[in-house]
Design a protein around this motif. Structure first.
Motif, PDB file in Angstrom:
ATOM      1  N   LEU A 424       0.822  -1.212   0.000  1.00 28.09           N
ATOM      2  CA  LEU A 424       0.000   0.000   0.000  1.00 28.09           C
ATOM      3  C   LEU A 424       0.855   1.261   0.000  1.00 28.09           C
ATOM      4  CD1 LEU A 424      -2.375  -1.862   0.276  1.00 28.09           C
ATOM      5  CD2 LEU A 424      -3.096  -0.647   2.336  1.00 28.09           C
ATOM      6  N   ARG A 425       1.878   1.266   0.837  1.00 28.65           N
ATOM      7  CA  ARG A 425       2.709   2.478   0.927  1.00 28.65           C
ATOM      8  C   ARG A 425       3.564   2.669  -0.322  1.00 28.65           C
ATOM      9  NH1 ARG A 425       2.723   1.128   6.631  1.00 28.65           N
ATOM     10  NH2 ARG A 425       4.512  -0.239   6.317  1.00 28.65           N
ATOM     11  N   THR A 426       3.993   1.561  -0.923  1.00 24.55           N
ATOM     12  CA  THR A 426       4.755   1.675  -2.174  1.00 24.55           C
ATOM     13  C   THR A 426       3.860   2.220  -3.293  1.00 24.55           C
ATOM     14  OG1 THR A 426       6.084  -0.223  -1.468  1.00 24.55           O
ATOM     15  CG2 THR A 426       6.235   0.419  -3.795  1.00 24.55           C
ATOM     16  N   TRP A 427       2.633   1.720  -3.328  1.00 22.05           N
ATOM     17  CA  TRP A 427       1.633   2.173  -4.320  1.00 22.05           C
ATOM     18  C   TRP A 427       1.383   3.671  -4.207  1.00 22.05           C
ATOM     19  CZ3 TRP A 427      -0.726   0.660  -8.617  1.00 22.05           C
ATOM     20  CH2 TRP A 427      -2.002   1.114  -8.936  1.00 22.05           C
ATOM     21  N   THR A 428       1.102   4.139  -2.994  1.00 24.81           N
ATOM     22  CA  THR A 428       0.777   5.558  -2.824  1.00 24.81           C
ATOM     23  C   THR A 428       2.000   6.446  -3.047  1.00 24.81           C
ATOM     24  OG1 THR A 428       1.135   5.465  -0.427  1.00 24.81           O
ATOM     25  CG2 THR A 428      -1.113   5.087  -1.215  1.00 24.81           C
ATOM     26  N   ALA A 429       3.202   5.897  -2.814  1.00 19.58           N
ATOM     27  CA  ALA A 429       4.421   6.694  -3.036  1.00 19.58           C
ATOM     28  C   ALA A 429       4.778   6.736  -4.519  1.00 19.58           C
ATOM     29  CB  ALA A 429       5.580   6.126  -2.227  1.00 19.58           C
ATOM     30  N   GLU A 430       4.815   5.563  -5.155  1.00 16.14           N
ATOM     31  CA  GLU A 430       5.260   5.514  -6.553  1.00 16.14           C
ATOM     32  C   GLU A 430       4.244   6.130  -7.501  1.00 16.14           C
ATOM     33  OE1 GLU A 430       6.497   1.663  -7.886  1.00 16.14           O
ATOM     34  OE2 GLU A 430       8.115   1.510  -6.393  1.00 16.14           O
ATOM     35  N   ARG A 431       2.985   6.036  -7.162  1.00 19.36           N
ATOM     36  CA  ARG A 431       1.931   6.520  -8.056  1.00 19.36           C
ATOM     37  C   ARG A 431       1.365   7.870  -7.642  1.00 19.36           C
ATOM     38  NH1 ARG A 431       1.217   3.844 -12.976  1.00 19.36           N
ATOM     39  NH2 ARG A 431       2.382   1.925 -12.723  1.00 19.36           N
ATOM     40  N   ARG A 432       1.986   8.457  -6.645  1.00 13.83           N
ATOM     41  CA  ARG A 432       1.510   9.743  -6.132  1.00 13.83           C
ATOM     42  C   ARG A 432       1.349  10.767  -7.254  1.00 13.83           C
ATOM     43  NH1 ARG A 432       3.910  12.989  -0.876  1.00 13.83           N
ATOM     44  NH2 ARG A 432       2.501  14.754  -1.057  1.00 13.83           N
ATOM     45  N   ASP A 433       0.244  11.490  -7.229  1.00 14.41           N
ATOM     46  CA  ASP A 433      -0.045  12.542  -8.215  1.00 14.41           C
ATOM     47  C   ASP A 433      -0.238  12.006  -9.633  1.00 14.41           C
ATOM     48  OD1 ASP A 433       0.117  14.415  -6.207  1.00 14.41           O
ATOM     49  OD2 ASP A 433       2.194  14.993  -6.658  1.00 14.41           O
TER      50      ASP A 433
END
Ligand code: ZN
Length: 470
Positions: A424-433
């Motif tokens: 989840l945290r990798t998803w929200t970081a890598e795909r942010r914006d």
């Protein structure tokens, strides 16, 4: 988005969708050399006619004036965009309203209306890769939209002001826009209303100025935002401005409601709930916080408008705070807003995670564990309905929300808590914006977990029979 629950049951009513009829522009007719018309829509079957091809908007600067006495809105929209093809002309989405002037790069441009499309023909063709600005002056009485997907949306006139809100599209009812989440942009929004009224929108509040009986409210959303996540709420509101975690926090409830009622009490928990979600999903993605409650009964839902969700009145009828809906709309700030859809058929990426956030919050708040909710929901699920590509009439159906949340928890059970929250945290970081698809999530989960997970996602999201419990 979450619909108002009439009872305490997660199973939600199925949306009824009336067909959206859009006038589609035909291609051809005015090619000039290698310059061709941009596409009149993005061929997303869930929103026929919405969005346009041939360019990518980087930013919108909107300056609108609204007078509740006449219901009239007038405005100037300035778009900064890049041509992604050599364009002889291009379309913007605009529902109703009269256009008085269009300029491209400061020079007068041709314009024509075709249903909910504004067709702009610049004096010269735009080369592929060219950065350009479009200025549109427009005015009129904005209209609600009644496509049935989510009850009333678009531009709603209220007794003391207006509410602009709605999914999967609503922005085109009050400004010219590339109205599809695949084209995110920054926004500077300036709203002038009669003095004494509030004008709430997305992002960080700017300077408020008054002159001649009118007040201009200013808002800036610096993180790219999908157009359906824009909102405008005008009226007699009790506005609370403060800070949370060093960022502006703006909440508002109608002045007609008590300052200590369930609505205000729910909004007052916004920072705490956002902080809790950040411990699970990663850092809060935006530079402001907030929320707005409206009393208009036509808004039978809450919507995760960026950085400042709007909550309809139905969530607070019980007379007690409703923190579940706050957790849901705040979770969307990560899932749906910061990481946005590329196409509407993947809407479970928004609603599955936001629904799951309600389970997490309930457990954190001393209620049922997420595992117990999973077990209870599993039993009543209709596995014949897929979460991915649910069909236009089921964009807001149980397969998207409940089954989506079941799939999220099944992933957690399969890979274990550490790996799950790292995904989840990798998803929200890598795909942010950015934007993403279901396939993107599966690929990322497999990479982070270091094992194949496609069969798990398939079974829980689209399989026709009940999957074995992990
Ligand atoms: Zn939602």
């Amino acid at each position: 988005m979450r619909r108002t629950r009439r009872r305490i049951r997660p199973a939600l009513a199925v949306a009824v969708v009336a067909a959206l009829v859009f006038a589609a522009c035909t291609d051809g007719g005015d090619e000039r050399g290698d310059f061709r018309p941009g596409a009149a829509d993005l061929a997303d079957p869930y929103v026929p006619g919405a969005g346009n091809g041939g360019y990518d908007v980087a930013g919108y600067r909107l300056a609108v004036r609204y007078d509740p006495a006449t219901d009239r809105l007038s405005g100037r929209a300035t778009l900064t965009a890049t041509a992604t093809a050599a364009l002889s002309r291009f379309n913007l989405d605009l529902a109703g309203l009269d256009v008085s002037r269009v300029a491209v790069d400061g020079r007068p441009a041709g314009s024509a209306r075709d249903g909910d499309e504004l067709v702009v023909t610049p004096r010269d063709g735009l080369s592929r890769g060219a950065r350009f600005t479009v200025e549109v002056d427009y005015s009129g009485v904005p209209a609600a939209k009644t496509d049935g997907q989510l009850g009333s949306g678009g531009f709603l006139h209220t007794a003391d002001g207006a509410i602009a809100l709605g999914q999967p599209w609503s922005a085109a009812t009050w400004f010219p826009v590339n109205d599809h989440p695949s084209d995110k942009a920054t926004y500077d929004i300036e709203v002038t209303v009669p003095e004494g009224l509030a004008a709430l929108s997305n992002g960080v509040p700017g300077q408020r100025t008054s002159a001649d009986g009118w007040t201009t409210w200013r808002w800036a959303e610096r993180a790219p935002m999908a157009s359906y996540l824009t909102t405008l709420v005008i009226g007699d509101y009790r506005v609370q401005s403060g800070t949370h975690a060093g960022r502006p926090m703006v909440t508002a409830v109608p002045a007609s409601l008590p300052a200590t009622g369930p609505e205000a009490a729910s909004l007052a928990r916004t920072g705490e709930i956002a902080d809790f979600l950040a411990t699970r999903f990663g850092p809060y993605p935006f530079d402001s916080y907030g929320g707005v409650v409206v009393t208009d009964g036509r808004v039978g839902y809450a919507l995760e408008t960026q950085s400042r969700p709007v909550y309809g009145p139905g969530f607070f009828r019980g007379g007690r705070p409703n923190l579940g809906v706050v957790a849901h709309e705040l979770a969307h700030q990560w899932f749906g807003n910061s990481v946005a859809l590329s196409r509407w058929s993947d809407i479970w990426l928004n609603e599955g995670f936001a629904s799951y956030a309600e389970w997490l919050w309930e457990e954190h708040d001393g209620g049922r564990t997420a595992q117990r909710t999973f077990e209870l929901e599993y039993v009543g699920t209709d596995w014949s309905r897929p979460s991915v590509d649910p069909g236009r009439s089921r964009l807001f159906g149980a397969a998207v929300y409940k089954r989506g949340a079941l799939a999220v928890h099944a992933l957690r059970r399969t890979v274990g808590d550490d790996t799950f929250f790292r995904i989840l945290r990798t998803w929200t970081a890598e795909r942010r914006d950015g934007n993403a698809t279901t396939d993107d999530l599966v690929a990322l989960a497999e990479r982070v977990a270091g094992r194949p997970l496609r069969p798990v996602f398939d079974a829980w999201l689209v399989g026709g029979t009940a999957p074995a419990l992990p």
